[in-house]
Design a protein around this motif. Structure first.
Motif, PDB file in Angstrom:
ATOM      1  N   GLU A   1      -6.346  -2.644 -12.469  1.00 45.78           N
ATOM      2  CA  GLU A   1      -5.880  -1.743 -13.517  1.00 45.78           C
ATOM      3  C   GLU A   1      -4.915  -2.462 -14.469  1.00 45.78           C
ATOM      4  OE1 GLU A   1      -6.891   1.613 -13.411  1.00 45.78           O
ATOM      5  OE2 GLU A   1      -5.906   2.007 -15.332  1.00 45.78           O
TER       6      GLU A   1
ATOM      7  N   LEU B   1       3.572   3.870 -10.683  1.00 39.25           N
ATOM      8  CA  LEU B   1       2.854   3.972  -9.411  1.00 39.25           C
ATOM      9  C   LEU B   1       2.959   5.370  -8.809  1.00 39.25           C
ATOM     10  CD1 LEU B   1       4.006   0.530  -7.993  1.00 39.25           C
ATOM     11  CD2 LEU B   1       1.652   1.143  -8.528  1.00 39.25           C
TER      12      LEU B   1
ATOM     13  N   GLN C   1       0.856  -1.188   0.000  1.00 36.57           N
ATOM     14  CA  GLN C   1       0.000   0.000   0.000  1.00 36.57           C
ATOM     15  C   GLN C   1       0.891   1.237   0.000  1.00 36.57           C
ATOM     16  OE1 GLN C   1      -2.181  -2.144   3.377  1.00 36.57           O
ATOM     17  NE2 GLN C   1      -3.608  -0.516   2.845  1.00 36.57           N
TER      18      GLN C   1
ATOM     19  N   ASP D   1      -4.206  -1.532  -8.185  1.00 39.68           N
ATOM     20  CA  ASP D   1      -3.682  -0.877  -9.389  1.00 39.68           C
ATOM     21  C   ASP D   1      -2.853  -1.827 -10.233  1.00 39.68           C
ATOM     22  OD1 ASP D   1      -3.906   1.286  -7.070  1.00 39.68           O
ATOM     23  OD2 ASP D   1      -4.366   2.204  -9.016  1.00 39.68           O
TER      24      ASP D   1
ATOM     25  N   LYS E   1      -2.237   4.109  -4.044  1.00 43.25           N
ATOM     26  CA  LYS E   1      -2.167   2.990  -4.990  1.00 43.25           C
ATOM     27  C   LYS E   1      -1.810   1.696  -4.265  1.00 43.25           C
ATOM     28  CE  LYS E   1      -1.155   5.709  -9.085  1.00 43.25           C
ATOM     29  NZ  LYS E   1      -1.995   5.439 -10.232  1.00 43.25           N
ATOM     30  N   ASN E   2      -2.290   0.590  -4.824  1.00 45.22           N
ATOM     31  CA  ASN E   2      -2.074  -0.712  -4.195  1.00 45.22           C
ATOM     32  C   ASN E   2      -1.575  -1.739  -5.198  1.00 45.22           C
ATOM     33  OD1 ASN E   2      -3.407   0.094  -1.610  1.00 45.22           O
ATOM     34  ND2 ASN E   2      -5.160   0.298  -2.974  1.00 45.22           N
TER      35      ASN E   2
END
Lengths: 406, 73
Positions: A153, A192, A95, A128, A100-101
């Motif tokens: 994503e 990221l 995390q 993501d 974003k993950n």
């Protein structure tokens, strides 16, 4: 009045024919000038070709080493990495402070509920990036269910097949979501945001006999803190990473292949120099993971070892400068029978910072010498192997030059 | 009679980790298999020994290859 062929008469159709003719001549000339390259060889395609070439011949690609650019630290926010206890398997949730993950691997087939409830408990609805390091069931087991349960994503996987239903279900899940797969290979940067640098440093080759070597290996940095995630990469891939001259030094190492002796070669560990080593492994597994030699080598290099089979889920947090490792006393995953760990206060989070009592000061030995030394001693110029004082005292004597602690 | 069949997912030391029907995973000692088994092979049990079903293995490989087509960008 223009007096060149095609334009002398002033007739429109002749002009058009002439223009085509001149264009063709121009293109032939430009091809000849470019040394026979086709005339659509723009600088972009040329540089792609160049990159492929260097990858194929396994020569150094300095382009790939630019993972040292500074990152934007968000004050008061922490990067949180959970090495989820999935027994004899891997699943790691990252995390990032910008929201974003990333999920690296999704445990065994039977771990779907555990992984999904863990991710949901963090308040996450979107992943993501998900990375399936390589197509073995202990890494992609619950990946199909994860894909079906969250917004996704991007999916990153090596282009390597497996004939299992597990693998087939993963590909089908990706397809049903209308997603494509980004091929995992050294040099791929993960997008990221400016808060972290995330670069794949393996696989470096196209074909391997050992499927573990297809493992996507990720180097992540936040501020001055660095993390390495190795999947199941074996010694062959480790050597390729070393030869490609990636910057390997990492504060936290996810130890390769559940601590098996096929990974974590001394050459590799020497480059990584981990302060913390995390082993994702199932209690009482049939395969003898982690190997004693891996534990010894990690200890010798001065790493503090955490194991999911002893601690359950392990959480590393970084503010960009300092790392804290919390091993929450979660219940241990099946295939990992109950431990006799002190679980009397299950909600207490223990922050472990390496403290040095006089008994466990780190001293250094050399490959061949019989003495132990303080850091900085001139005898350590060729070889410098960290070891605890208590351990050093059992087989080494103190150096008379640097006078280390006794 | 229903044959016991599985697919070799991976090897871990002396064991093969085999995927059986319903994605049930089991550790099978390699000594209970013919020596030429490879990861990805479809195997079947006869008198306590697992043999490779060459034809079905090939069939599955082709099927997976088709599924994988155009999935990587």
């Amino acid at each position: 009045m223009i007096k060149i062929p095609g334009f002398r008469s002033g007739k429109m159709w002749k002009k058009i024919v002439a223009i085509f003719g001149y264009l063709m001549i121009a293109s032939v000339v430009s091809t000849a000038v470019n040394g026979g390259e086709s005339n659509n060889s723009s600088p972009i395609t040329a540089s792609i070709k160049q990159e492929r070439q260097t990858t194929d011949t396994k020569t150094k690609t300095p382009e790939l080493e630019k993972d040292t650019a500074s990152t934007t630290i968000i004050q008061g926010q922490k990067l949180k990495i959970s090495y989820i206890d999935v027994g004899q398997a891997d699943s790691i949730l990252i995390q990032i402070p910008n929201g974003k993950n990333v999920l690296i691997d999704a445990g065994n087939n039977e771990d779907a509920d555990r992984i999904i409830s863990y991710i949901k408990k963090q308040g996450i609805s979107k992943l993501d990036i998900i990375i399936g390091t390589h197509p073995h069931e202990d890494h992609i087991g619950a990946l199909d269910t994860v894909i079906n349960s969250f917004d996704i994503e991007q999916v990153i996987m090596p282009k390597k097949d497996s004939t299992t239903q597990t693998f087939k279900d993963v590909i089908t899940a990706i397809q049903s979501k209308g997603l494509k797969i980004t091929e995992a290979r050294a040099g791929v940067k993960l997008n990221l945001g400016s808060e972290v640098n995330a670069l794949l440093i393996a696989p470096n080759s196209i074909n391997y006999d050992d499927i573990n070597n297809y493992s996507a290996v990720l180097k992540l940095s936040y501020g001055s803190n660095t993390f390495l995630f190795t999947g199941d990469a074996s010694e062959q891939s480790e050597n390729e990473i070393i030869n490609a001259e990636f910057n390997l030094k990492s504060d936290v190492l996810k130890v390769g292949h559940h601590g098996s002796n096929t990974a974590s070669s001394n050459a590799f560990l020497n480059k990584v120099q981990p302060k913390y080593a995390i082993i994702s492994v199932g209690k009482g597994n049939t395969y003898g993971h982690p190997a004693n030699i891996t534990i010894d080598d990690l200890t010798n290099i001065g790493a503090k070892i955490y194991r999911t089979d002893l601690s359950g889920t392990i959480i590393a947090e970084s503010d960009g400068t300092n790392i804290t490792i919390n091993n929450i006393a979660t219940e241990i995953e099946p295939r990992a029978p109950a431990v006799v760990a002190p679980v009397t206060t299950p909600t207490v989070t223990t922050t472990v910072t390496p403290k040095q009592t006089p008994q466990d000061v780190t001293v250094y030995i050399t490959k061949s010498g019989a003495k132990y030394h303080s850091d900085g001693c001139r005898y350590l110029s060729k070889s410098r192997i960290p070891i605890s004082l208590s351990k050093a005292k059992t087989s080494y004597s103190p150096c008379s030059v640097c006078n280390p602690p006794r | 009679m229903k044959e016991i069949r599985g697919i070799i997912d991976r090897f871990e030391g002396d064991f093969a980790v085999v995927e059986f029907e319903g994605r049930v995973m089991k550790d099978i000692p390699r000594s209970n298999m013919v020596s030429e088994v490879k990861e990805g092979d479809v195997i079947f049990l006869v008198d306590g020994i697992y043999y490779v079903d060459v034809e079905e293995t090939l069939g599955r490989k082709n099927e997976i290859a088709k599924l994988m087509e155009n999935m990587w960008e």
